[in-house]
Design a protein around this motif. Structure first.
Motif, PDB file in Angstrom:
ATOM      1  N   ASP A   1      -3.553  74.717  39.630  1.00 34.94           N
ATOM      2  CA  ASP A   1      -3.961  76.193  40.026  1.00 34.94           C
ATOM      3  C   ASP A   1      -5.376  76.099  40.488  1.00 34.94           C
ATOM      4  O   ASP A   1      -5.528  77.198  41.476  1.00 34.94           O
ATOM      5  CB  ASP A   1      -3.772  76.847  38.521  1.00 34.94           C
ATOM      6  N   ARG A   2      -6.450  75.531  39.805  1.00 41.13           N
ATOM      7  CA  ARG A   2      -7.717  75.660  40.335  1.00 41.13           C
ATOM      8  C   ARG A   2      -7.778  75.374  41.655  1.00 41.13           C
ATOM      9  O   ARG A   2      -8.607  75.849  42.626  1.00 41.13           O
ATOM     10  CB  ARG A   2      -8.765  75.161  39.328  1.00 41.13           C
ATOM     11  N   VAL A   3      -7.393  73.977  41.990  1.00 37.80           N
ATOM     12  CA  VAL A   3      -7.462  73.535  43.311  1.00 37.80           C
ATOM     13  C   VAL A   3      -6.799  74.600  44.537  1.00 37.80           C
ATOM     14  O   VAL A   3      -7.298  74.988  45.400  1.00 37.80           O
ATOM     15  CB  VAL A   3      -6.660  72.321  43.486  1.00 37.80           C
ATOM     16  N   ALA A   4      -5.702  75.000  44.051  1.00 33.23           N
ATOM     17  CA  ALA A   4      -4.936  75.890  44.887  1.00 33.23           C
ATOM     18  C   ALA A   4      -5.772  77.351  45.130  1.00 33.23           C
ATOM     19  O   ALA A   4      -5.801  77.577  46.349  1.00 33.23           O
ATOM     20  CB  ALA A   4      -3.694  76.495  44.351  1.00 33.23           C
ATOM     21  N   TRP A   5      -6.348  77.656  44.109  1.00 35.18           N
ATOM     22  CA  TRP A   5      -7.167  78.873  44.181  1.00 35.18           C
ATOM     23  C   TRP A   5      -8.550  78.495  45.053  1.00 35.18           C
ATOM     24  O   TRP A   5      -8.660  79.416  45.951  1.00 35.18           O
ATOM     25  CB  TRP A   5      -7.639  79.580  42.630  1.00 35.18           C
ATOM     26  N   MET A   6      -8.941  77.503  44.883  1.00 33.92           N
ATOM     27  CA  MET A   6     -10.288  77.422  45.692  1.00 33.92           C
ATOM     28  C   MET A   6      -9.704  77.043  47.231  1.00 33.92           C
ATOM     29  O   MET A   6     -10.419  77.436  48.029  1.00 33.92           O
ATOM     30  CB  MET A   6     -10.846  76.089  45.073  1.00 33.92           C
ATOM     31  N   ARG A   7      -8.511  76.433  47.381  1.00 37.99           N
ATOM     32  CA  ARG A   7      -8.225  76.200  48.767  1.00 37.99           C
ATOM     33  C   ARG A   7      -7.902  77.511  49.356  1.00 37.99           C
ATOM     34  O   ARG A   7      -8.116  77.664  50.727  1.00 37.99           O
ATOM     35  CB  ARG A   7      -7.039  75.428  48.948  1.00 37.99           C
ATOM     36  N   GLU A   8      -7.440  78.457  48.721  1.00 40.17           N
ATOM     37  CA  GLU A   8      -6.933  79.967  49.280  1.00 40.17           C
ATOM     38  C   GLU A   8      -8.500  80.666  49.578  1.00 40.17           C
ATOM     39  O   GLU A   8      -8.559  81.289  50.503  1.00 40.17           O
ATOM     40  CB  GLU A   8      -6.257  80.531  48.383  1.00 40.17           C
ATOM     41  N   ILE A   9      -9.345  80.430  48.800  1.00 40.91           N
ATOM     42  CA  ILE A   9     -10.646  81.363  49.016  1.00 40.91           C
ATOM     43  C   ILE A   9     -11.470  80.629  49.852  1.00 40.91           C
ATOM     44  O   ILE A   9     -12.202  81.128  50.643  1.00 40.91           O
ATOM     45  CB  ILE A   9     -11.180  81.398  47.451  1.00 40.91           C
ATOM     46  N   HIS A  10     -11.356  79.169  50.009  1.00 43.41           N
ATOM     47  CA  HIS A  10     -12.336  78.612  51.204  1.00 43.41           C
ATOM     48  C   HIS A  10     -11.421  77.793  51.869  1.00 43.41           C
ATOM     49  O   HIS A  10     -11.569  76.630  51.845  1.00 43.41           O
ATOM     50  CB  HIS A  10     -13.209  77.600  50.289  1.00 43.41           C
ATOM     51  N   PRO A  11     -10.645  78.279  52.739  1.00 41.48           N
ATOM     52  CA  PRO A  11      -9.670  77.558  53.816  1.00 41.48           C
ATOM     53  C   PRO A  11     -10.291  76.372  54.614  1.00 41.48           C
ATOM     54  O   PRO A  11     -10.016  75.632  55.226  1.00 41.48           O
ATOM     55  CB  PRO A  11      -8.993  78.522  54.549  1.00 41.48           C
ATOM     56  N   ASP A  12     -11.800  76.615  54.771  1.00 40.89           N
ATOM     57  CA  ASP A  12     -12.432  75.947  55.854  1.00 40.89           C
ATOM     58  C   ASP A  12     -13.416  74.663  55.223  1.00 40.89           C
ATOM     59  O   ASP A  12     -14.186  74.187  55.687  1.00 40.89           O
ATOM     60  CB  ASP A  12     -13.586  76.865  56.501  1.00 40.89           C
ATOM     61  N   VAL A  13     -12.923  74.432  54.091  1.00 42.11           N
ATOM     62  CA  VAL A  13     -13.652  73.359  53.377  1.00 42.11           C
ATOM     63  C   VAL A  13     -12.436  72.303  52.870  1.00 42.11           C
ATOM     64  O   VAL A  13     -11.269  72.921  52.506  1.00 42.11           O
ATOM     65  CB  VAL A  13     -14.633  73.692  52.130  1.00 42.11           C
TER      66      VAL A  13
END
Length: 359
Positions: free
Chosen positions: A50-62
């Protein structure tokens, strides 16, 4: 600030908050490419996925990657440091030019990566929040959270019941009650019953062909119900991302499984599967007893209300769902529902502490 080729941001993000996002965005602005490493231990409540998915959504450019790190924390022990670095290096095998942190261990972390250490807002003056503070008081730190995290933490309350038992009236009153508390609660959302909209569309489509068609002429098929359940769940998730710490829902996918029984006479495996993945916390059942049946032109099940109420009671109990049954006049029902929701909220958020730091 100097510009780097490959930067690294490392943390638990348990859960991610505004301070984390400021750190990531600062690092991204000063690197050609940036990797964010999410490290989670098995004792923590929020999953690594979940945490990885959240960070990917919030920061799609990293680039966001995750790793399980169950090694105890001891900033003074070189062997412990070496064990952590083995986890970090396995997750981020490329060379790193700069490590961005807001923590005292940043210098040592940079040294072990052979990289510069860049400290960003260590005193948290821009965003006075921490993961510890969020876990202790999600409500007080709600505005520091991004939509996907709010959706995961929102306490979801479902009002359900047979036809013409006051479910919509109660759900609207509940949402209004919490909005009136002000502050973060003023954003409390209400999710309408999608099955009602779907039914209106079916009737409209039928009347386009037969202008004199009545509600009794509408035919449902088993395949209609997974469509309704799936859209209901989508509307719920959308509302949870933007609302307060509590969400009021007029029915849910679980209730749709009972409606399938009511119209089709059988259970629906597809609808049950959708309901099994729900994230609701409390179901408030409106009893039919003492409530006059009001036919609004799209109801025909007065004689089925006792059966439906009994099915809701049975299935709620069988599936272990937390339930409150409301009876009596409207004011009494609202008071009972509010007491049940307040009891849920008073229990707080069961977010386990991370592994303790050895000192």
């Amino acid at each position: 600030m100097k510009r780097y080729g490959h930067g690294l941001v490392l943390g638990k993000f348990y859960p991610p908050h505004a301070g984390h996002h400021h750190l990531v965005r600062t690092a991204r602005d000063h690197c050609e490419r940036l990797t964010v490493l999410v490290c989670a231990s098995s004792v923590e409540t929020l999953t690594l996925e979940d945490r990885v998915a959240w960070m990917r959504e919030i920061h799609p450019d990293v680039l966001v990657v995750g790793a399980v790190d169950d090694i105890p924390v001891d900033l003074q022990d070189p062997d412990v440091w070496a064990a952590h670095m083995a986890v970090f290096r396995a997750a981020v095998p490329d060379s790193v030019d700069a490590v961005f942190t807001s923590e005292p261990y940043g210098e040592e972390l940079g040294r072990r990566f052979g990289a510069d250490s860049v400290c960003v807002d260590p005193d948290r003056t821009l965003h006075p929040v921490s993961g510890t503070a969020v876990r202790k008081d999600p409500v007080g730190n709600w505005d520091f959270l991004e939509p996907p995290v709010r959706a995961a933490l929102t306490r979801r309350v479902v009002v359900l019941g047979a036809e013409s038992t006051g479910t919509t009236t109660l759900a609207l009153a509940l949402a209004d009650h919490y909005r009136r508390r002000g502050g973060v609660w003023s954003r409390t959302r209400y999710v309408p019953e999608y099955g009602r909209e779907y039914s209106e569309l079916k009737l409209a489509e039928l009347r386009a062909e037969r202008p004199d068609a009545e509600w009794s002429d509408v035919t449902f098929r088993s395949g209609d119900f997974p469509v309704i359940a799936r859209r209901q769940a989508e509307l719920e998730d959308e509302a949870a991302r933007e609302g307060s710490p509590v969400l009021i829902c007029d029915t849910d996918a679980f209730a749709t499984t009972i409606w399938h029984e009511r119209y089709m006479g059988t259970t629906s495996p597809d609808t049950r599967e959708i309901a099994a993945h729900g994230r609701q916390h409390l179901w408030i059942l409106t009893d039919h007893d003492g409530v006059a049946f009001e036919d609004d032109g799209m109801r025909d099940g007065e004689h089925l209300r006792p059966w439906m109420t009994a099915r809701f009671v049975t299935e709620l109990a069988r599936s272990g769902r937390r339930t409150a049954v409301v009876t009596g006049p409207r004011e009494e029902r609202l008071a009972t529902a509010v007491a049940a929701v307040d009891a849920l909220l008073a229990e707080g958020w069961p977010l386990a502490d991370p592994l303790p730091e050895r000192r």
